[in-house]
Enzyme design. Structure first.
Site, PDB file in Angstrom:
ATOM      1  N   TYR A 160       0.814  -1.221   0.000  1.00  0.00           N
ATOM      2  CA  TYR A 160       0.000   0.000   0.000  1.00  0.00           C
ATOM      3  C   TYR A 160       0.846   1.269   0.000  1.00  0.00           C
ATOM      4  CZ  TYR A 160      -3.480   3.425   1.490  1.00  0.00           C
ATOM      5  OH  TYR A 160      -4.296   4.519   1.567  1.00  0.00           O
ATOM      6  N   ASN A 233       7.643  -2.444   2.029  1.00  0.00           N
ATOM      7  CA  ASN A 233       6.775  -1.373   2.497  1.00  0.00           C
ATOM      8  C   ASN A 233       6.306  -1.707   3.906  1.00  0.00           C
ATOM      9  OD1 ASN A 233       5.195   1.071   1.932  1.00  0.00           O
ATOM     10  ND2 ASN A 233       3.413  -0.270   2.029  1.00  0.00           N
ATOM     11  N   SER A 271       3.523  -3.704   4.199  1.00  0.00           N
ATOM     12  CA  SER A 271       3.633  -5.091   3.729  1.00  0.00           C
ATOM     13  C   SER A 271       4.924  -5.255   2.965  1.00  0.00           C
ATOM     14  CB  SER A 271       2.479  -5.374   2.767  1.00  0.00           C
ATOM     15  OG  SER A 271       1.261  -5.041   3.356  1.00  0.00           O
ATOM     16  N   SER A 309      -0.372  -6.444   7.802  1.00  0.00           N
ATOM     17  CA  SER A 309       0.657  -6.505   6.768  1.00  0.00           C
ATOM     18  C   SER A 309       0.412  -7.667   5.806  1.00  0.00           C
ATOM     19  CB  SER A 309       2.010  -6.708   7.460  1.00  0.00           C
ATOM     20  OG  SER A 309       3.054  -6.428   6.591  1.00  0.00           O
ATOM     21  N   GLY A 310       0.601  -7.430   4.532  1.00  0.00           N
ATOM     22  CA  GLY A 310       0.500  -8.496   3.529  1.00  0.00           C
ATOM     23  C   GLY A 310       1.894  -8.956   3.159  1.00  0.00           C
TER      24      GLY A 310
HETATM   25  O1  OAE Z   1       0.158  -0.370   5.988  1.00  0.00           O
HETATM   26  C1  OAE Z   1      -4.928   1.145   3.585  1.00  0.00           C
HETATM   27  N1  OAE Z   1      -1.552  -2.999   4.466  1.00  0.00           N
HETATM   28  O2  OAE Z   1      -5.259   2.576   6.357  1.00  0.00           O
HETATM   29  S1  OAE Z   1      -3.985  -1.283   4.101  1.00  0.00           S
HETATM   30  C2  OAE Z   1      -4.166   2.082   6.038  1.00  0.00           C
HETATM   31  N2  OAE Z   1      -1.143  -5.248   1.695  1.00  0.00           N
HETATM   32  O3  OAE Z   1      -3.099   2.693   5.846  1.00  0.00           O
HETATM   33  C3  OAE Z   1      -1.244  -3.402   3.239  1.00  0.00           C
HETATM   34  N3  OAE Z   1      -2.743   0.200   5.742  1.00  0.00           N
HETATM   35  O4  OAE Z   1      -0.619  -2.720   2.470  1.00  0.00           O
HETATM   36  C4  OAE Z   1      -1.789  -4.748   2.855  1.00  0.00           C
HETATM   37  O5  OAE Z   1      -0.332  -2.362   6.799  1.00  0.00           O
HETATM   38  C5  OAE Z   1      -3.266  -4.598   2.688  1.00  0.00           C
HETATM   39  C6  OAE Z   1      -4.866   0.096   4.660  1.00  0.00           C
HETATM   40  C7  OAE Z   1      -4.096  -4.986   3.724  1.00  0.00           C
HETATM   41  C8  OAE Z   1      -5.453  -4.856   3.599  1.00  0.00           C
HETATM   42  C9  OAE Z   1      -6.009  -4.330   2.440  1.00  0.00           C
HETATM   43  C10 OAE Z   1      -5.168  -3.937   1.408  1.00  0.00           C
HETATM   44  C11 OAE Z   1      -3.785  -4.086   1.528  1.00  0.00           C
HETATM   45  C12 OAE Z   1      -4.102   0.595   5.884  1.00  0.00           C
HETATM   46  C13 OAE Z   1      -2.748  -1.165   5.331  1.00  0.00           C
HETATM   47  C14 OAE Z   1      -1.402  -1.623   4.858  1.00  0.00           C
HETATM   48  C15 OAE Z   1      -0.453  -1.430   5.974  1.00  0.00           C
HETATM   49  C16 OAE Z   1      -6.245  -0.352   5.023  1.00  0.00           C
END
Ligand code: OAE
Length: 393
Positions: A160, A233, A271, A309-310
């Site tokens: 993200y 990230n 992630s 985290s992904g």
């Molecule tokens: O920073 C946008 N997770 O509000 S997603 C936010 N791949 O900032 C990811 N941050 O990037 C995951 O941990 C992911 C968010 C998880 C769930 C949905 C999509 C992507 C949040 C999260 C981010 C992180 C909801």
């Protein structure tokens, strides 16, 4: 403004300054004069390949498209396991360490143990455009794309980038992805704020794309190559460890400025997507075991897979070409399971170094809504390493 990057014969210098909206957003790629983790004196184990990049695994091509449009700063990174012209697939395995995220195409990989076509890594909201871009590219380049069935279910992964980029302007288009696919080449790989890494932050420092490789000795006269590429990230500052030192706690200042306070509240720890390649002959279940070892490499830098985290890792081998059709049985080679440890070591070491290379490539960056993230301060890292007796000068 956008540019595609293809490795040139010498490490390239590409500094893209987007003046749109008065923002300075430097993407320092892998440049002749840009230091990498080893150049800072960070002690790292193992023997790297000549480029110290995933492209040390023969046949792999990597492309980037970096996109700066107003307050949007994003992009896509593409990886062809066998190069753009190949039709054969690769055996593969996936490990989801913390599955709060996306990597498309993984159900098919879990079932068949293989995939055909490229991998694309981008920002979270760009997954659809990246998937469509791969399909468009496939239709443009194959007379009968369906023959390579998994090409209808491309592998696309995300992290993200909404902290620095106006993701809801949905700037990435399938055409951008086609450009990044056409730009894929062998050779040095640009790191940092480039391609899918453009808007990425790890351990609260500017981060993004990083890569590394290891030569793995197998018996007396065989060497395999393990290559890793990350889109980093993830992580929070206190977690960051460099060569075992608590670097994150030692650099408690230089914290990010968010576009708005709500972001800070919603800020997860991000992630990381990790792509592992090797030319060692392995079977899908063995590749899953390799993918699991990337966790250890991430852990060496302090990452621990926090809840939002992904952290999704994919491993493939360029050995054992995967063809289709109910033809004669295939002669697959594989290394005996009890002999995989040197490859595990290579995955751990190259993953750690790829993350550190992504960090070292990071530069002070101002993004959407006057958000700001610092690049890792190289001199302070060297001082910390020296104070803890870990400087490898
Ligand atoms: O920073 C946008 N997770 O509000 S997603 C936010 N791949 O900032 C990811 N941050 O990037 C995951 O941990 C992911 C968010 C998880 C769930 C949905 C999509 C992507 C949040 C999260 C981010 C992180 C909801």
């Amino acid at each position: 403004m956008r540019e595609t990057m293809t490795p040139m014969k010498t490490n390239r210098t590409l500094l893209s300054i987007a003046l749109a909206g008065g923002l300075a957003f430097a993407s320092a790629a892998c440049a002749q004069d840009a230091p990498r983790a080893r150049d800072l004196g960070i002690p790292l184990e193992g023997e790297t390949g000549p480029l110290n990049a995933i492209t040390d695994v023969a046949g792999i091509e990597v492309g980037h498209l970096t996109l700066h449009e107003g307050d949007a700063h994003t992009g896509v990174t593409t990886i062809f396991p066998r190069g753009r012209a190949a039709t054969d697939g690769v055996a593969a395995g996936v490990f989801s360490f913390n599955g709060t995220g996306e990597m498309t195409g993984t159900h098919l990989i879990d079932e068949f143990g293989a995939f055909f076509g490229p991998i694309a890594i981008t920002g979270t909201l760009g997954v659809g455009a990246a998937r469509d871009g791969i399909l468009q590219w496939t239709a443009q380049n194959f007379d009968d794309p369906t023959v390579r069935f998994s090409r209808v279910l491309p592998v696309v992964a995300e992290t993200y980038d909404g902290g620095l980029s106006d993701v809801w302007s949905l700037p990435l288009t399938p055409e951008h992805v086609v450009e990044a696919l056409d730009a894929a080449r062998s050779g040095p790989v640009a790191e940092g704020a480039v391609g899918g890494g453009t808007g990425m932050v790890c351990y609260y420092f500017k981060c993004g794309i990083g890569t590394s490789s290891r030569l793995v000795r197998y018996g007396e006269d065989i060497a395999f190559t393990v290559g890793v590429l990350v889109q980093a990230n993830h992580g929070v500052r206190d977690q960051l460890r460099i060569a075992g030192t608590p670097a994150g706690r030692e650099i408690a200042d230089l914290m990010p400025r968010r576009a708005n306070q709500a972001d800070a509240a919603g800020e997860g720890d991000g992630s990381i997507i990790i792509v592992i390649a090797t030319d060692a002959p392995l079977l899908p279940d063995q590749l899953r075991r390799l993918a699991r070892r990337a966790t250890i490499g991430m852990g060496r830098t302090g990452g621990q897979g926090d809840s939002s985290s992904g952290d999704i890792f994919i491993a493939f081998t360029t050995a054992n070409p995967v063809t289709l059709g109910a033809g004669a049985p295939l002669d697959y080679q594989s290394i005996p399971g009890e002999a995989l440890d040197p490859l595990f070591d290579g995955v751990v070491q190259a993953t750690e170094e790829a993350i550190l290379n992504a960090l070292v490539a990071g530069e002070d960056t101002t993004g959407r809504g006057n958000s700001h993230v610092y690049g890792l301060p190289h001199d302070r890292v060297r001082d910390i390493l020296a104070r803890y007796g870990r400087l490898d000068d």
